[in-house]
Design a protein around this motif. Structure first.
Motif, PDB file in Angstrom:
ATOM      1  N   THR B   2      19.269  43.754  69.714  1.00 42.17           N
ATOM      2  CA  THR B   2      18.279  44.815  69.692  1.00 42.17           C
ATOM      3  C   THR B   2      18.050  45.277  68.260  1.00 42.17           C
ATOM      4  OG1 THR B   2      19.981  46.479  69.915  1.00 42.17           O
ATOM      5  CG2 THR B   2      19.019  45.662  71.947  1.00 42.17           C
ATOM      6  N   ARG B   3      17.081  46.159  68.122  1.00 43.61           N
ATOM      7  CA  ARG B   3      16.783  46.693  66.795  1.00 43.61           C
ATOM      8  C   ARG B   3      17.990  47.413  66.218  1.00 43.61           C
ATOM      9  NH1 ARG B   3      10.820  49.224  68.128  1.00 43.61           N
ATOM     10  NH2 ARG B   3       9.849  47.229  68.499  1.00 43.61           N
ATOM     11  N   LYS B  25       6.986  52.567  60.577  1.00 41.86           N
ATOM     12  CA  LYS B  25       6.972  53.074  61.953  1.00 41.86           C
ATOM     13  C   LYS B  25       7.360  51.992  62.963  1.00 41.86           C
ATOM     14  CE  LYS B  25       4.200  56.305  64.605  1.00 41.86           C
ATOM     15  NZ  LYS B  25       2.915  56.958  64.736  1.00 41.86           N
ATOM     16  N   ASP B  26       8.307  52.298  63.801  1.00 43.44           N
ATOM     17  CA  ASP B  26       8.759  51.451  64.912  1.00 43.44           C
ATOM     18  C   ASP B  26       9.541  50.212  64.496  1.00 43.44           C
ATOM     19  OD1 ASP B  26       7.473  53.246  66.431  1.00 43.44           O
ATOM     20  OD2 ASP B  26       5.774  51.962  66.959  1.00 43.44           O
ATOM     21  N   TYR B  27       9.880  50.065  63.239  1.00 43.64           N
ATOM     22  CA  TYR B  27      10.639  48.885  62.837  1.00 43.64           C
ATOM     23  C   TYR B  27      11.916  49.314  62.113  1.00 43.64           C
ATOM     24  CZ  TYR B  27       6.575  45.976  63.825  1.00 43.64           C
ATOM     25  OH  TYR B  27       5.538  45.336  64.440  1.00 43.64           O
TER      26      TYR B  27
ATOM     27  N   SER C  97      -3.424  49.290  62.922  1.00 44.71           N
ATOM     28  CA  SER C  97      -2.428  49.931  62.062  1.00 44.71           C
ATOM     29  C   SER C  97      -2.800  51.388  61.827  1.00 44.71           C
ATOM     30  CB  SER C  97      -2.285  49.168  60.754  1.00 44.71           C
ATOM     31  OG  SER C  97      -3.432  49.318  59.980  1.00 44.71           O
ATOM     32  N   LYS C 100      -1.853  53.184  64.908  1.00 47.44           N
ATOM     33  CA  LYS C 100      -0.407  53.282  65.077  1.00 47.44           C
ATOM     34  C   LYS C 100       0.149  54.454  64.272  1.00 47.44           C
ATOM     35  CE  LYS C 100       3.534  50.197  65.202  1.00 47.44           C
ATOM     36  NZ  LYS C 100       3.961  48.831  64.901  1.00 47.44           N
ATOM     37  N   GLY C 103      -1.018  57.577  65.857  1.00 43.83           N
ATOM     38  CA  GLY C 103      -0.528  57.822  67.203  1.00 43.83           C
ATOM     39  C   GLY C 103      -1.647  57.998  68.203  1.00 43.83           C
ATOM     40  N   GLU C 249       4.573  40.048  70.321  1.00 37.73           N
ATOM     41  CA  GLU C 249       4.456  41.508  70.253  1.00 37.73           C
ATOM     42  C   GLU C 249       3.071  41.875  70.768  1.00 37.73           C
ATOM     43  OE1 GLU C 249       5.683  43.979  66.838  1.00 37.73           O
ATOM     44  OE2 GLU C 249       6.517  42.140  66.044  1.00 37.73           O
ATOM     45  N   TYR C 251      -0.400  43.273  71.939  1.00 35.88           N
ATOM     46  CA  TYR C 251      -1.205  44.434  71.582  1.00 35.88           C
ATOM     47  C   TYR C 251      -2.444  44.389  72.471  1.00 35.88           C
ATOM     48  CZ  TYR C 251      -3.386  40.613  69.073  1.00 35.88           C
ATOM     49  OH  TYR C 251      -3.956  39.421  68.776  1.00 35.88           O
ATOM     50  N   ALA C 314       3.080  52.361  58.370  1.00 32.62           N
ATOM     51  CA  ALA C 314       3.064  51.605  59.618  1.00 32.62           C
ATOM     52  C   ALA C 314       2.695  50.170  59.306  1.00 32.62           C
ATOM     53  CB  ALA C 314       2.071  52.209  60.603  1.00 32.62           C
ATOM     54  N   SER C 316       1.270  46.762  61.517  1.00 31.60           N
ATOM     55  CA  SER C 316       0.947  46.162  62.801  1.00 31.60           C
ATOM     56  C   SER C 316       0.310  44.817  62.521  1.00 31.60           C
ATOM     57  CB  SER C 316      -0.002  47.046  63.597  1.00 31.60           C
ATOM     58  OG  SER C 316      -1.270  46.991  63.031  1.00 31.60           O
TER      59      SER C 316
END
Lengths: 183, 190, 381
Positions: B2-3, B25-27, C97, C100, C103, C249, C251, C314, C316
């Motif tokens: 997992t991360r 963000k998110d990584y 991106s 993201k 939000g 991943e 999207y 971010a 993406s």
């Protein structure tokens, strides 16, 4: 019949076997319908240029047949963003083309820098480096616009005079060429 | 894997590594403390953890807002208005953003099997930015490091061919630095 | 001493007193087959390439710097013009991106529309590859077929957003305009027309014996090399590495669509070519599924007209037509991105050329280069 289409250019001598025209008109007519552009694309506009050569728009019917070598080409279509690193090669290619040679600046980038006008690496218009005959606006211009640009170039070619040094090539080193095609 | 596991593995095995305070963000994002840790971390990621896909090499200059001298315009939502609207154009730096004279380098590694991604960051000084090159481990770093050198002036020691790649030879300076001001050249004259 | 003309090692005949030398061959930036303004410096010994050095930057427009002075809405315009063959994908990566970091939630209908447009654009983009790769190898006719079909896709784009090439259709928060029943009917019509054409392409080019000989054993990239050089997209999958961002991943709800990822076996030029042909088939499938699940609803999230992103970073990435297109965005809370970096797949795919061209014949350069399917706008940015 060709005579119906070019009444101003060709005149039949009574008797029917001889046509008379001026040398200028004769040469210009030949040039007008065999504009061979260089296959040379820079950016986005090049894709629209390819579309103009392809099935739906069929550039061939105007006598526009792409040539891969500058030595065989009459016309250079600057299709896309013209950046500073590309300036030297373009100038060189331009000088490799035989005279009379024509340049079409296709799209906003080639005209003035377009959406990238404020970038550090973009030349704001190809006419800062080589002379331009026809400017086509658009980002990117549609293939119809490119065809219209070539038609405008044909009109310009018809105004060329041998006595004035071959017409549209007139030796401006850069900038926009005289619309009269002469001196 | 997992991360969290990836992050803890790297933090445990690379000296001086810490979880980045401002992550991507998110990584999972790891901050390295000094340039010499980079090859260790990269080798660990590649050989032990299976991150054999170098995705991205880039940098951020944290000096402050972009200088709009030269011909870069100031940011405005309505560029063609006769009178620019009265909006605060330069941002007020928030609490999360601290402008400081550093170059923040960023590497992104991917694991093609587990589809995880991890970011490494490293701050170097703006005066003498130098980090070890990863070309020996990842050939993909070759051009991306050249690009970062060209646009930011970061020297990657050990790179076999660290030369300009995108900008023309006569261009002075490194354009993506925040204090870059374009020097007009022969093509900018009217 | 007999000389084998097919021998690929340089002739070094010290005994005969003949001296051989390498030759520097410059290819580009104006070359009919470099797909734009790429320059290749080739050092050749006889017909064999000893060193290949791609030289890029002939279309470097400084987009990343410009984006620092453009608001997010204005940024889409520049993102459009990177990979101009598949502008929808660029818009999508940029907007994803931004969303993201913001939000923001994109409405369902907009997500489906994005999938439809991105996949149609993938078809259009692969059609350009199909046509131009044919020309590279010496077959002119496929170009005319490919552009006939491509014009139909462009007509669809024109109907919904008014542009043929640079759409500015996908915006932060959703899409710019909705489609109507007429559009859907025309789209289905196109898909029905297009499916049999793919079989036609196979007889026209894919299994043409001359084409096979020119491509099937040329430019082989092993999976290990492909991963080490960071290849992505069809170039990576042709080597047998199963990596597609749409599945790795997901999207825009790609996880709900049923499609298979085309994989090659050997990593040769032909595999890279055929992966793209198979991808067009899969794109047709995805568009059909998307059309059937298109429910009515909003197409744009409620966002302020002038966006201000919270401070932060971010990343993406999406599966664009040419590979893994990533957008790394840094905001300091201002009107424009503080820093924006594109992980441009073409730029990274092109770097491998210096490795795989070595030892190949000059005649194979075009076959290998064409099969990588680069767009210089994205290479140079």
């Amino acid at each position: 019949m060709i005579l119906d289409k070019y009444p101003a250019v060709l005149q039949a001598v009574p008797g029917g076997k001889i046509l008379l025209t001026t040398t200028d008109d004769f040469i210009n007519l030949g040039r007008k319908y065999s504009i061979w552009p260089l296959t040379f694309g820079l950016a986005c506009c090049a894709i629209e240029m390819m579309a103009a050569y392809a099935s739906r728009f069929d550039f061939d019917r105007l006598g526009v047949i792409p040539r891969p070598s500058p030595r065989q080409a009459d016309l250079m279509i600057i299709a896309g963003t013209f950046v500073k690193k590309m300036a030297a090669p373009v100038r060189e290619i331009y000088h490799q083309m035989p005279e009379p040679r024509f340049v079409i600046a296709m799209g906003s980038c080639a005209n003035c820098g377009g959406p990238f006008h404020d970038a550090y690496s973009v030349v704001k218009g190809v006419d800062k480096v080589i002379p331009v005959d026809v400017y086509i606006p658009g980002c990117p211009p549609r293939p119809e616009a490119l065809i219209y640009g070539v038609m405008e170039l044909q009109k310009k070619i018809m105004r060329m005079k041998l006595a004035k040094g071959g017409g549209a090539t007139l030796q401006a080193e850069k900038g926009s060429r005289d619309p009269a095609g002469g001196a | 894997m997992t991360r969290e596991k990836v992050l803890s593995d790297i933090l445990a095995q690379v000296p001086g590594a810490s979880a980045a305070a401002a992550p991507v963000k998110d990584y999972p994002t790891v901050r390295l403390s000094q340039p010499s840790d980079l090859p260790t971390a990269a080798r660990l990621l590649k050989d032990e953890l299976g991150f054999d896909y170098l995705e991205m090499v880039t940098a951020v200059d944290w000096l402050g807002p972009t200088k709009t001298e030269g011909f870069l315009p100031a940011v405005t939502p309505i560029p063609f208005a006769a009178k620019a609207p009265a909006l605060p154009v330069t941002p007020a730096a928030g609490p999360d953003i601290a402008y400081r004279p550093v170059l923040d380098l960023l590497w992104s590694f991917g694991n093609l099997k587990t589809h995880l991604k991890v970011f490494l960051r490293l701050e170097v000084s703006r005066e003498k930015p130098e980090v070890p090159s990863l070309t020996g481990l990842f050939p993909a770093a070759d051009w991306q490091e050249r690009e970062t050198f060209d646009l930011f002036g970061v020297r990657f020691s050990g790179h076999p061919n660290l030369t300009k790649i995108l900008t023309p030879d006569f261009l002075q300076g490194h354009p993506l630095l925040k204090d870059y001001v374009h020097q007009p050249d022969e093509f900018d004259a009217d | 001493m007999s000389i084998n003309p097919m021998n690929s090692t340089p002739i070094r005949s010290e005994t005969s007193g003949l001296k051989t030398d390498t030759l520097f061959l410059n290819m580009g930036p104006q070359h009919p087959s470099t797909h734009g303004v790429l320059r290749l410096g080739l050092t050749i010994s006889g017909e064999v390439i000893v060193e290949a050095m791609p030289d890029i930057g002939y279309l470097h427009r400084g987009v990343e710097k410009l984006l620092e002075t453009r608001t997010y809405a204005q940024g889409v315009v520049l993102a459009d013009r990177l990979d101009y063959c598949s502008a929808m994908s660029n818009d999508l990566a940029f907007c994803l991106s931004v969303e993201k970091l913001l939000g923001a939630q994109v409405p369902k209908r907009a997500q489906v529309l994005r999938v439809i447009m991105a996949e149609l654009n993938r078809i259009a983009s692969h059609l350009i590859f199909f046509g131009t790769y044919g020309i590279d190898i010496g077959a002119f006719t496929p170009f005319l077929y490919a552009f006939r079909e491509r014009e139909m896709v462009l007509d669809l784009f024109e109907m919904c957003c008014g542009a043929r090439l640079t759409y500015n259709y996908i915006r932060p928060g959703g899409v710019a305009s909705d489609i109507n029943a007429d559009w859907i009917a025309r789209c289905r019509e196109f898909l029905d027309f297009f499916k049999p054409r793919l079989d036609e392409y196979d007889t026209l080019l894919s299994f043409n014996p001359i084409f096979l000989v020119r491509t099937q054993t040329v430019g082989i990239i092993t999976p290990k090399t492909a991963v080490a050089w960071g290849l992505s997209g069809p170039n990576l999958r042709a080597s047998g590495v199963n990596y597609d961002v749409r599945q790795a991943e997901p999207y825009c709800g790609y996880e709900q669509y049923d499609f298979t990822v085309a994989l090659g076996k050997t990593g040769s030029c032909w595999d890279r070519y055929f992966c793209r042909v198979v991808e067009m088939r899969q794109s047709v499938r995805i568009v059909e599924q998307a059309l059937s699940r298109l429910a009515s609803g909003e197409i744009m999230a409620k966002l302020p007209k002038v966006l201000r992103l919270p401070a932060g970073e971010a990343y993406s990435h999406i599966e664009a037509s040419r590979g893994d297109l990533g957008v790394y965005i840094v905001s300091d809370g201002g009107l424009a991105p503080y820093r924006l970096h594109f992980r441009a797949p073409c730029f990274i795919n092109l770097a491998i050329l210096q490795e795989i061209l070595v030892g190949k014949k000059v005649a194979d350069v075009i076959a290998v280069l064409g099969s990588l399917d680069i767009v210089l706008g994205e290479v140079d940015r």
